[in-house]
Write an enzyme that holds these catalytic residues in place. Sequence first.
Site, PDB file in Angstrom:
ATOM      1  N   LYS A 108     -10.207  13.016   7.640  1.00 15.10           N
ATOM      2  CA  LYS A 108      -9.762  12.678   8.988  1.00 15.10           C
ATOM      3  C   LYS A 108      -9.665  13.943   9.822  1.00 15.10           C
ATOM      4  O   LYS A 108      -9.285  14.992   9.301  1.00 15.10           O
ATOM      5  CB  LYS A 108      -8.347  12.069   8.943  1.00 15.10           C
TER       6      LYS A 108
ATOM      7  N   ASP B  83       1.657   6.344   5.406  1.00 17.12           N
ATOM      8  CA  ASP B  83       0.662   5.416   4.869  1.00 17.12           C
ATOM      9  C   ASP B  83       1.149   4.702   3.601  1.00 17.12           C
ATOM     10  O   ASP B  83       0.390   3.990   2.950  1.00 17.12           O
ATOM     11  CB  ASP B  83      -0.659   6.167   4.612  1.00 17.12           C
TER      12      ASP B  83
ATOM     13  N   ASP C  73     -12.104   7.153   3.240  1.00 20.25           N
ATOM     14  CA  ASP C  73     -10.939   6.921   4.091  1.00 20.25           C
ATOM     15  C   ASP C  73     -10.547   5.436   4.127  1.00 20.25           C
ATOM     16  O   ASP C  73      -9.472   5.094   4.611  1.00 20.25           O
ATOM     17  CB  ASP C  73     -11.225   7.438   5.510  1.00 20.25           C
TER      18      ASP C  73
ATOM     19  N   LYS D  88       0.856  -1.189   0.000  1.00 21.09           N
ATOM     20  CA  LYS D  88       0.000   0.000   0.000  1.00 21.09           C
ATOM     21  C   LYS D  88       0.886   1.232   0.000  1.00 21.09           C
ATOM     22  O   LYS D  88       1.695   1.427   0.913  1.00 21.09           O
ATOM     23  CB  LYS D  88      -0.911  -0.006   1.242  1.00 21.09           C
TER      24      LYS D  88
ATOM     25  N   GLU E 227      -9.342   3.694   1.841  1.00 20.80           N
ATOM     26  CA  GLU E 227      -8.777   3.780   0.497  1.00 20.80           C
ATOM     27  C   GLU E 227      -7.706   2.732   0.224  1.00 20.80           C
ATOM     28  O   GLU E 227      -7.470   2.370  -0.930  1.00 20.80           O
ATOM     29  CB  GLU E 227      -8.185   5.187   0.287  1.00 20.80           C
TER      30      GLU E 227
ATOM     31  N   ARG F  11      -7.551  -0.470   0.788  1.00 18.89           N
ATOM     32  CA  ARG F  11      -8.050  -1.711   0.184  1.00 18.89           C
ATOM     33  C   ARG F  11      -8.392  -1.517  -1.291  1.00 18.89           C
ATOM     34  O   ARG F  11      -8.331  -2.455  -2.070  1.00 18.89           O
ATOM     35  CB  ARG F  11      -9.259  -2.225   0.992  1.00 18.89           C
TER      36      ARG F  11
ATOM     37  N   ASP G  84      -2.527  10.283   3.520  1.00 21.48           N
ATOM     38  CA  ASP G  84      -3.926   9.891   3.672  1.00 21.48           C
ATOM     39  C   ASP G  84      -4.671  10.925   4.504  1.00 21.48           C
ATOM     40  O   ASP G  84      -4.603  10.922   5.725  1.00 21.48           O
ATOM     41  CB  ASP G  84      -4.007   8.508   4.336  1.00 21.48           C
TER      42      ASP G  84
HETATM   43  N1  BES Z   1      -4.260   4.616   6.772  1.00 21.64           N
HETATM   44  C1  BES Z   1      -5.413   4.358   7.539  1.00 21.64           C
HETATM   45  C2  BES Z   1      -5.166   3.356   8.661  1.00 21.64           C
HETATM   46  C3  BES Z   1      -4.264   3.802   9.766  1.00 21.64           C
HETATM   47  C4  BES Z   1      -4.778   4.483  10.857  1.00 21.64           C
HETATM   48  C5  BES Z   1      -2.927   3.499   9.752  1.00 21.64           C
HETATM   49  C6  BES Z   1      -3.939   4.870  11.887  1.00 21.64           C
HETATM   50  C7  BES Z   1      -2.085   3.875  10.783  1.00 21.64           C
HETATM   51  C8  BES Z   1      -2.601   4.554  11.852  1.00 21.64           C
HETATM   52  C9  BES Z   1      -6.518   3.795   6.654  1.00 21.64           C
HETATM   53  O1  BES Z   1      -6.537   4.247   5.351  1.00 21.64           O
HETATM   54  C10 BES Z   1      -7.813   4.221   7.260  1.00 21.64           C
HETATM   55  O2  BES Z   1      -8.072   5.386   7.268  1.00 21.64           O
HETATM   56  N2  BES Z   1      -8.607   3.257   7.736  1.00 21.64           N
HETATM   57  C11 BES Z   1      -9.849   3.548   8.334  1.00 21.64           C
HETATM   58  C12 BES Z   1     -10.854   2.564   7.793  1.00 21.64           C
HETATM   59  C13 BES Z   1     -12.279   2.904   8.125  1.00 21.64           C
HETATM   60  C14 BES Z   1     -12.707   4.154   7.400  1.00 21.64           C
HETATM   61  C15 BES Z   1     -13.153   1.735   7.717  1.00 21.64           C
HETATM   62  C16 BES Z   1      -9.671   3.409   9.831  1.00 21.64           C
HETATM   63  O3  BES Z   1      -8.975   2.514  10.271  1.00 21.64           O
HETATM   64  O4  BES Z   1     -10.236   4.218  10.551  1.00 21.64           O
HETATM   65 ZN    ZN Z   2      -4.723   4.833   4.580  1.00 25.04          ZN
HETATM   66 MN    MN Z   3      -7.608   6.070   5.124  1.00 24.66          MN
END
Ligand code: BES
Ligand code: ZN
Ligand code: MN
Length: 509
Positions: free
Chosen positions: A269, A280, A339, A257, A341, A343, A262
């Site tokens: 966010k 990220d 968010d 990834k 993204e 996947r 992000d």
């Molecule tokens: N890059 C983030 C995940 C992340 C969060 C990595 C904190 C490291 C530290 C990912 O893209 C994300 O935003 N995931 C969301 C998914 C949700 C919207 C289903 C999350 O984990 O909140």
């Molecule tokens: Zn992310």
């Molecule tokens: Mn995200």
Amino acid sequence: MPPARRRAAAARFPEIALPAVGLAADLPAAAVVAVPTRTADSGVVLAGSLPAAASAVDVEALLERESAKGGAGELVAVPVEARVLLLGVGDAAPGDLRKAGAALARRAKDDVDLALDLRGLPLDGPALHALVEGLLLASYSFSRKAEPKVRALQTITLVGPVGLQRELDAALTVVRAVCATRDLVNTPSGEKSPAWLAAAAGDLLKGLDVTVLDEKQLAAKGFGGILGVGQGSSRPPRLVQASYDGGGRTHVVLVGKGITFDTGGLSLKPNPGMLDMKMDMGGAAAVLGTLRAVADLGLEVKVTVLAAVAENMPSGTAQRPGDVLVQYGGRSVEVLNTDAEGRLVLADAIAYADRDLKADVIVDVATLTGAMPVALGKRHAGLFSSDDALAGQLEAAAEVSGEALWRMPLVEDYRVALDSPVADLRNIGQPKLKLQGGSITAALFLREFTGGRPWAHLDIAGPAMAAGDSDEVTKGGTGYGVRLLTAWLAELARTSARTTTRTRTRRSA
Ligand code: BES
Ligand code: ZN
Ligand code: MN
């Protein structure tokens, strides 16, 4: 030229040189000397002897006075004018030596020359490898200051194991790859556009086969996930493909990834959640670094790396919650949260690994879900796998490399949470079902694109970045995944070579 562009063109890995490590039969003059202490049933024991400058010291009394236990990383200064340190190495197992090496390098960072007298320790290849990782990874630094603090420590001499030069060279190769990975992760996203990361991948992987698809080529080939995520940014997405063929029979495809920043996109966010999001792309950096290490080690494996690279930004061109995109290979996805993204970009690359590369094994690495460190903390990655043998191999590699992971379940009953009334899948679990398990539904989403091939997913949202220094980890990007995947591939090379020999022997018998 602006400094960022100049740096990209002249990228050197790692950016700040590490101390030089060498082997010697005898103690060099004018160095800080460290001598190991070990834990034993009878208490702490000195493994070796003190250098001449400290030979008058009563070590036993000193250790007693300091309540020393000899645990890994314990440091006791010997009160003599020359600098002499007693370094606890516990049982002298690789894990202990990694910790000890890190503690020693931190303690000696203001000295110029350091020698570690290992003549009193039984030291094999894996032990030396771990020690060197500890010494050098703890010495890593990254800076964008006008005048970066210069590290004093220039040389580290390991006294004794002169027969282990090959193992030392292999350890240095892995360390360099980890530090290059850290550099990529630590680079601020202002510099680190998708095009920058693709170019940096080319620099890092010089000599290997590297191709980059730009946004037009991605559109022509139908990479709708990478394009959808990247469409809000003025800096368009990329797909990097790099390969190394050392002659293995199993074609391993590593997918990373590579979200260079992000923001969450229109599902924006809040600021605290966005602060660390330059990391990220830690998954992409890890698979690129792994390929560098694997190629430099000359492992007998065939590996292709795919880095799915995009910047997730909100803007007038960004994808909207409710939009439907078409992933590589034709499956449609209802994007309910922009968010989620990671996947989307990974699904394109995984589908490509399945349909076009016909991978024998797919391993993806991603800072995928915030839920993962909630469950496992900051040192363990979550491992999801459709294949118990592959999962077992990765668990063994975690043990060897010191990069921890923990296997997580792919709960079949949660799959319904990804059903959409308008598309083939939705990109987040249906909240009405109240299933929770966000890391699991994310993994289940990825599994849909693997074509049933042996697959493992490493959610490295926790260990990709560290809040501070501890053991061999330094604050910021950790390079997590490089040591783990390199150890896995080294073992794969060994075992498939062995299988080949056995088959041959049987045939000729
Ligand atoms: N890059 C983030 C995940 C992340 C969060 C990595 C904190 C490291 C530290 C990912 O893209 C994300 O935003 N995931 C969301 C998914 C949700 C919207 C289903 C999350 O984990 O909140
Ligand atoms: Zn992310
Ligand atoms: Mn995200």
